[in-house]
Design a protein around this motif. Sequence first.
Motif, PDB file in Angstrom:
ATOM      1  N   ASP A 267      11.496  -3.190 -42.857  1.00 62.25           N
ATOM      2  CA  ASP A 267      11.183  -1.971 -43.598  1.00 62.25           C
ATOM      3  C   ASP A 267      11.870  -0.734 -43.030  1.00 62.25           C
ATOM      4  O   ASP A 267      11.314   0.364 -43.041  1.00 62.25           O
ATOM      5  CB  ASP A 267       9.670  -1.758 -43.659  1.00 62.25           C
ATOM      6  N   LEU A 268      13.077  -0.900 -42.507  1.00 59.99           N
ATOM      7  CA  LEU A 268      13.888   0.248 -42.092  1.00 59.99           C
ATOM      8  C   LEU A 268      15.354  -0.164 -42.096  1.00 59.99           C
ATOM      9  O   LEU A 268      15.682  -1.314 -41.812  1.00 59.99           O
ATOM     10  CB  LEU A 268      13.473   0.761 -40.703  1.00 59.99           C
ATOM     11  N   VAL A 269      16.219   0.767 -42.480  1.00 66.11           N
ATOM     12  CA  VAL A 269      17.655   0.513 -42.380  1.00 66.11           C
ATOM     13  C   VAL A 269      18.007   0.383 -40.903  1.00 66.11           C
ATOM     14  O   VAL A 269      17.688   1.264 -40.095  1.00 66.11           O
ATOM     15  CB  VAL A 269      18.466   1.651 -43.025  1.00 66.11           C
ATOM     16  N   ILE A 270      18.636  -0.723 -40.547  1.00 64.42           N
ATOM     17  CA  ILE A 270      18.857  -1.063 -39.133  1.00 64.42           C
ATOM     18  C   ILE A 270      20.213  -0.534 -38.670  1.00 64.42           C
ATOM     19  O   ILE A 270      21.252  -0.858 -39.243  1.00 64.42           O
ATOM     20  CB  ILE A 270      18.801  -2.584 -38.937  1.00 64.42           C
ATOM     21  N   ASN A 271      20.185   0.280 -37.601  1.00 65.99           N
ATOM     22  CA  ASN A 271      21.417   0.802 -36.997  1.00 65.99           C
ATOM     23  C   ASN A 271      21.772   0.117 -35.686  1.00 65.99           C
ATOM     24  O   ASN A 271      22.938   0.122 -35.285  1.00 65.99           O
ATOM     25  CB  ASN A 271      21.288   2.301 -36.734  1.00 65.99           C
ATOM     26  N   ALA A 272      20.773  -0.435 -34.995  1.00 62.92           N
ATOM     27  CA  ALA A 272      21.007  -1.020 -33.671  1.00 62.92           C
ATOM     28  C   ALA A 272      20.046  -2.175 -33.442  1.00 62.92           C
ATOM     29  O   ALA A 272      18.894  -2.131 -33.881  1.00 62.92           O
ATOM     30  CB  ALA A 272      20.814   0.034 -32.581  1.00 62.92           C
ATOM     31  N   ILE A 273      20.536  -3.206 -32.758  1.00 61.66           N
ATOM     32  CA  ILE A 273      19.731  -4.364 -32.381  1.00 61.66           C
ATOM     33  C   ILE A 273      20.053  -4.714 -30.929  1.00 61.66           C
ATOM     34  O   ILE A 273      21.217  -4.647 -30.512  1.00 61.66           O
ATOM     35  CB  ILE A 273      20.030  -5.596 -33.264  1.00 61.66           C
ATOM     36  N   THR A 274      19.026  -5.087 -30.165  1.00 65.25           N
ATOM     37  CA  THR A 274      19.264  -5.579 -28.811  1.00 65.25           C
ATOM     38  C   THR A 274      18.226  -6.637 -28.465  1.00 65.25           C
ATOM     39  O   THR A 274      17.069  -6.528 -28.875  1.00 65.25           O
ATOM     40  CB  THR A 274      19.226  -4.433 -27.780  1.00 65.25           C
ATOM     41  N   PRO A 275      18.615  -7.692 -27.754  1.00 65.73           N
ATOM     42  CA  PRO A 275      17.635  -8.692 -27.318  1.00 65.73           C
ATOM     43  C   PRO A 275      16.820  -8.186 -26.147  1.00 65.73           C
ATOM     44  O   PRO A 275      17.307  -7.411 -25.310  1.00 65.73           O
ATOM     45  CB  PRO A 275      18.505  -9.882 -26.911  1.00 65.73           C
ATOM     46  N   GLY A 276      15.544  -8.626 -26.084  1.00 62.19           N
ATOM     47  CA  GLY A 276      14.693  -8.322 -24.947  1.00 62.19           C
ATOM     48  C   GLY A 276      14.441  -9.573 -24.135  1.00 62.19           C
ATOM     49  O   GLY A 276      15.351 -10.371 -23.905  1.00 62.19           O
ATOM     50  N   GLU A 277      13.200  -9.736 -23.680  1.00 59.68           N
ATOM     51  CA  GLU A 277      12.834 -10.979 -23.019  1.00 59.68           C
ATOM     52  C   GLU A 277      12.961 -12.122 -24.028  1.00 59.68           C
ATOM     53  O   GLU A 277      12.912 -11.891 -25.242  1.00 59.68           O
ATOM     54  CB  GLU A 277      11.402 -10.895 -22.498  1.00 59.68           C
ATOM     55  N   PRO A 278      13.137 -13.365 -23.557  1.00 61.21           N
ATOM     56  CA  PRO A 278      13.314 -14.478 -24.489  1.00 61.21           C
ATOM     57  C   PRO A 278      12.275 -14.484 -25.600  1.00 61.21           C
ATOM     58  O   PRO A 278      11.085 -14.328 -25.351  1.00 61.21           O
ATOM     59  CB  PRO A 278      13.190 -15.705 -23.573  1.00 61.21           C
ATOM     60  N   THR A 279      12.773 -14.607 -26.807  1.00 59.26           N
ATOM     61  CA  THR A 279      12.077 -14.623 -28.102  1.00 59.26           C
ATOM     62  C   THR A 279      11.860 -13.233 -28.688  1.00 59.26           C
ATOM     63  O   THR A 279      11.398 -13.121 -29.830  1.00 59.26           O
ATOM     64  CB  THR A 279      10.722 -15.374 -28.100  1.00 59.26           C
ATOM     65  N   ALA A 280      12.194 -12.142 -27.970  1.00 54.51           N
ATOM     66  CA  ALA A 280      11.970 -10.796 -28.503  1.00 54.51           C
ATOM     67  C   ALA A 280      13.290 -10.115 -28.849  1.00 54.51           C
ATOM     68  O   ALA A 280      14.249 -10.158 -28.077  1.00 54.51           O
ATOM     69  CB  ALA A 280      11.199  -9.943 -27.505  1.00 54.51           C
ATOM     70  N   ILE A 281      13.326  -9.484 -30.022  1.00 54.94           N
ATOM     71  CA  ILE A 281      14.466  -8.715 -30.483  1.00 54.94           C
ATOM     72  C   ILE A 281      13.969  -7.336 -30.912  1.00 54.94           C
ATOM     73  O   ILE A 281      12.928  -7.220 -31.567  1.00 54.94           O
ATOM     74  CB  ILE A 281      15.158  -9.409 -31.690  1.00 54.94           C
ATOM     75  N   TYR A 282      14.720  -6.291 -30.554  1.00 52.83           N
ATOM     76  CA  TYR A 282      14.361  -4.930 -30.938  1.00 52.83           C
ATOM     77  C   TYR A 282      15.377  -4.404 -31.946  1.00 52.83           C
ATOM     78  O   TYR A 282      16.587  -4.601 -31.791  1.00 52.83           O
ATOM     79  CB  TYR A 282      14.324  -4.020 -29.717  1.00 52.83           C
ATOM     80  N   ALA A 283      14.858  -3.735 -32.987  1.00 53.24           N
ATOM     81  CA  ALA A 283      15.712  -3.130 -34.017  1.00 53.24           C
ATOM     82  C   ALA A 283      15.310  -1.679 -34.195  1.00 53.24           C
ATOM     83  O   ALA A 283      14.115  -1.350 -34.249  1.00 53.24           O
ATOM     84  CB  ALA A 283      15.571  -3.886 -35.338  1.00 53.24           C
ATOM     85  N   GLY A 284      16.294  -0.811 -34.265  1.00 52.85           N
ATOM     86  CA  GLY A 284      16.041   0.612 -34.474  1.00 52.85           C
ATOM     87  C   GLY A 284      16.888   1.130 -35.611  1.00 52.85           C
ATOM     88  O   GLY A 284      17.965   0.602 -35.900  1.00 52.85           O
ATOM     89  N   GLY A 285      16.395   2.192 -36.256  1.00 53.59           N
ATOM     90  CA  GLY A 285      17.155   2.702 -37.400  1.00 53.59           C
ATOM     91  C   GLY A 285      16.690   4.039 -37.886  1.00 53.59           C
ATOM     92  O   GLY A 285      16.476   4.975 -37.100  1.00 53.59           O
ATOM     93  N   THR A 286      16.523   4.131 -39.180  1.00 56.93           N
ATOM     94  CA  THR A 286      16.305   5.403 -39.849  1.00 56.93           C
ATOM     95  C   THR A 286      15.034   6.102 -39.372  1.00 56.93           C
ATOM     96  O   THR A 286      14.013   5.471 -39.114  1.00 56.93           O
ATOM     97  CB  THR A 286      16.218   5.194 -41.371  1.00 56.93           C
ATOM     98  N   ASP A 287      15.148   7.440 -39.270  1.00 54.23           N
ATOM     99  CA  ASP A 287      14.023   8.307 -38.915  1.00 54.23           C
ATOM    100  C   ASP A 287      13.419   7.978 -37.564  1.00 54.23           C
ATOM    101  O   ASP A 287      12.251   8.295 -37.305  1.00 54.23           O
ATOM    102  CB  ASP A 287      12.938   8.254 -40.000  1.00 54.23           C
ATOM    103  N   GLY A 288      14.178   7.339 -36.698  1.00 58.13           N
ATOM    104  CA  GLY A 288      13.726   7.132 -35.320  1.00 58.13           C
ATOM    105  C   GLY A 288      12.805   5.955 -35.107  1.00 58.13           C
ATOM    106  O   GLY A 288      12.243   5.780 -34.029  1.00 58.13           O
ATOM    107  N   HIS A 289      12.631   5.111 -36.108  1.00 59.39           N
ATOM    108  CA  HIS A 289      11.713   3.986 -35.984  1.00 59.39           C
ATOM    109  C   HIS A 289      12.318   2.844 -35.166  1.00 59.39           C
ATOM    110  O   HIS A 289      13.511   2.569 -35.241  1.00 59.39           O
ATOM    111  CB  HIS A 289      11.344   3.445 -37.372  1.00 59.39           C
ATOM    112  N   ILE A 290      11.443   2.166 -34.373  1.00 60.46           N
ATOM    113  CA  ILE A 290      11.834   0.993 -33.590  1.00 60.46           C
ATOM    114  C   ILE A 290      10.781  -0.081 -33.811  1.00 60.46           C
ATOM    115  O   ILE A 290       9.573   0.214 -33.790  1.00 60.46           O
ATOM    116  CB  ILE A 290      11.926   1.295 -32.078  1.00 60.46           C
ATOM    117  N   VAL A 291      11.213  -1.323 -33.994  1.00 58.89           N
ATOM    118  CA  VAL A 291      10.292  -2.447 -34.118  1.00 58.89           C
ATOM    119  C   VAL A 291      10.709  -3.554 -33.157  1.00 58.89           C
ATOM    120  O   VAL A 291      11.886  -3.642 -32.772  1.00 58.89           O
ATOM    121  CB  VAL A 291      10.247  -3.020 -35.560  1.00 58.89           C
TER     122      VAL A 291
END
Length: 296
Positions: A267-291
């Motif tokens: 539910d956000l336009v994705i500008n950046a993705i990075t892996p975290g600890e195994p099995t976790a992925i972080y995505a950030g994008g519009t209006d400063g949101h991160i999931v």
Amino acid sequence: MPLAVACRANDADKHDKDITALVFHKGKLYSGGDDGKLKVWSADLVKEAEVQAHATPVYSLAASDDAIYSVSSDGSIKLFEPNTLKEKQALRQGENAEYWRVRYTNGNLYVGDNEGNILVFKNNQYYGAVNVAAPVKGLQVVEPYVLAVQDTDLVITEFKLDGEKIQWTQDTTIPGRVPVALIGSAYLALIDRDGKEILLHSTDKHSGFKQIAKIVHGSEDNRIINALAGVEWATDKLLFSGGWDKVVKRWKVSDQGLIQEGSVSVDLVINAITPGEPTAIYAGGTDGHIVRVDSN
């Protein structure tokens, strides 16, 4: 392979503008945004600290054992203490250049700018620069090779950093555009010139950095891909992608190509993705949101 949204950053803590860069390091997530701020988060996206790192957008982040590096269009390259985000040093300040990309590996810092220069710092001391003839819009390093994405091509250059100055040889050019990602040291991925297909290549010079696969990203309305992130978890080599379709996709990577293993809408336009600890992925994008997306 199911993907699910595990948590989101609190609206009160998010960036004021779009997320531009993410990096995960030693159990913490670091984010940079168009608001010029740098923030640090716990693994479950509780904000721990923030700083006004730059007067203009943060373009890229990198991490070493004891520093977080940020670059910006304000002509600066800065180092911050990882926990408090206190500024430690400015390698460049107020320069007549826009620093667009930064990568750190084996004690060497690589910074690409809008004039096509790739600057190298060894132990935070300036060592030299190579000009690749066009703005550096994407940058990855699998030493001794530096992968610089220009407007329509990926340029692979061999850097030798063991003398008094940089020795370099341009090896090959691959048609494509940003983003570009490494999957371990064996594979690289980038996007075709139209921004809608993923290209998988070998990083083996003896193979000519051969193309292994070309995969249509497959969004319903063929929207452009903005972000790629590669990771090795145990024996799995994986690629994650996202963009204007607001969907994080997981791909299994091998010499046979790319196989999609799952997806989830964030539910956000994705500008950046990075892996975290195994099995976790972080995505950030519009209006400063991160999931955080969990890939089980």
